[in-house]
Design a protein around this motif. Structure first.
Motif, PDB file in Angstrom:
ATOM      1  N   MET A  95       3.855   1.707  -1.142  1.00 29.20           N
ATOM      2  CA  MET A  95       4.411   1.776  -2.388  1.00 29.20           C
ATOM      3  C   MET A  95       3.932   2.322  -3.685  1.00 29.20           C
ATOM      4  O   MET A  95       3.858   2.969  -4.418  1.00 29.20           O
ATOM      5  N   GLY A  96       2.593   2.406  -3.208  1.00 30.94           N
ATOM      6  CA  GLY A  96       1.508   2.791  -4.203  1.00 30.94           C
ATOM      7  C   GLY A  96       0.871   3.907  -3.841  1.00 30.94           C
ATOM      8  O   GLY A  96       1.185   4.910  -5.045  1.00 30.94           O
ATOM      9  N   SER A 142       4.694  10.447  -6.447  1.00 32.23           N
ATOM     10  CA  SER A 142       5.991  11.273  -6.919  1.00 32.23           C
ATOM     11  C   SER A 142       5.446  10.914  -8.136  1.00 32.23           C
ATOM     12  O   SER A 142       5.965  12.489  -8.632  1.00 32.23           O
ATOM     13  N   GLU A 143       4.640  10.891  -9.115  1.00 29.64           N
ATOM     14  CA  GLU A 143       3.991  10.795 -10.165  1.00 29.64           C
ATOM     15  C   GLU A 143       3.217  12.313 -10.247  1.00 29.64           C
ATOM     16  O   GLU A 143       3.368  12.921 -11.823  1.00 29.64           O
ATOM     17  N   ASN A 144       3.014  13.092  -9.743  1.00 30.06           N
ATOM     18  CA  ASN A 144       2.008  13.704  -9.163  1.00 30.06           C
ATOM     19  C   ASN A 144       2.824  14.895  -9.085  1.00 30.06           C
ATOM     20  O   ASN A 144       3.109  15.879  -9.406  1.00 30.06           O
ATOM     21  N   SER A 197       1.119  -1.361   0.410  1.00 29.17           N
ATOM     22  CA  SER A 197      -0.087   0.402   0.004  1.00 29.17           C
ATOM     23  C   SER A 197       0.677   1.052   0.094  1.00 29.17           C
ATOM     24  O   SER A 197       0.887   1.911  -0.857  1.00 29.17           O
ATOM     25  N   LEU A 254       3.222   6.153  -2.449  1.00 34.00           N
ATOM     26  CA  LEU A 254       4.679   6.497  -2.946  1.00 34.00           C
ATOM     27  C   LEU A 254       4.879   7.134  -4.601  1.00 34.00           C
ATOM     28  O   LEU A 254       4.956   7.727  -5.178  1.00 34.00           O
ATOM     29  N   ARG A 255       4.208   6.272  -5.190  1.00 31.53           N
ATOM     30  CA  ARG A 255       4.238   5.738  -6.783  1.00 31.53           C
ATOM     31  C   ARG A 255       3.509   7.345  -7.329  1.00 31.53           C
ATOM     32  O   ARG A 255       3.853   7.763  -8.074  1.00 31.53           O
ATOM     33  N   ASP A 256       1.771   7.187  -6.726  1.00 28.42           N
ATOM     34  CA  ASP A 256       1.256   8.273  -7.327  1.00 28.42           C
ATOM     35  C   ASP A 256       2.019   9.540  -6.946  1.00 28.42           C
ATOM     36  O   ASP A 256       1.425  11.084  -7.519  1.00 28.42           O
TER      37      ASP A 256
END
Length: 114
Positions: A41-42, A48-50, A39, A44-46
């Motif tokens: 990781m998801g 960093s993408e934003n 959870s 953090l991915r979102d």
């Protein structure tokens, strides 16, 4: 002031106990620890993408400006820009003029090297 400091210490004590209890549960169960890690990781991915999208949009906004001009106005702007000393310090500048038939004219201004 002393009462506020005491209240803050009590809140920190409760948070510390809560964090220790969570850490104890996580160390006892690999399933819970794995689920929490996936959870995180998801999220953090979102995030960093934003952040990357915001940085890209900021850079594009700071580097490029689009202004639509008629051909006559583009000639006037080019004449005005050639007289400006701060424009001569820029790397490149392009002006485009579009006609009604879909044809476009490209006006380039290359700064003088001082």
């Amino acid at each position: 002031f002393a009462l506020l400091a005491l209240a803050m210490r009590f809140i920190l004590f409760l948070l510390w106990r809560w964090a220790r209890r969570i850490a104890r549960y996580l160390s006892a169960s690999d399933f819970i620890a794995g689920t929490l890690a996936i959870s995180a990781m998801g999220v953090l991915r979102d995030a960093s993408e934003n952040l990357m999208k915001m940085l890209r949009d900021w850079a594009i906004h700071r580097l490029w400006v689009t202004v639509r001009l008629q051909e006559k106005d583009a000639d006037l702007v080019m004449a005005w820009l050639r007289e400006r000393p701060e424009v001569n310090d820029t790397a490149q500048l392009w002006l485009y003029s579009k006609r009604g038939e879909g044809k476009s004219t490209r006006y380039e201004h290359e700064p003088e090297i001082s």
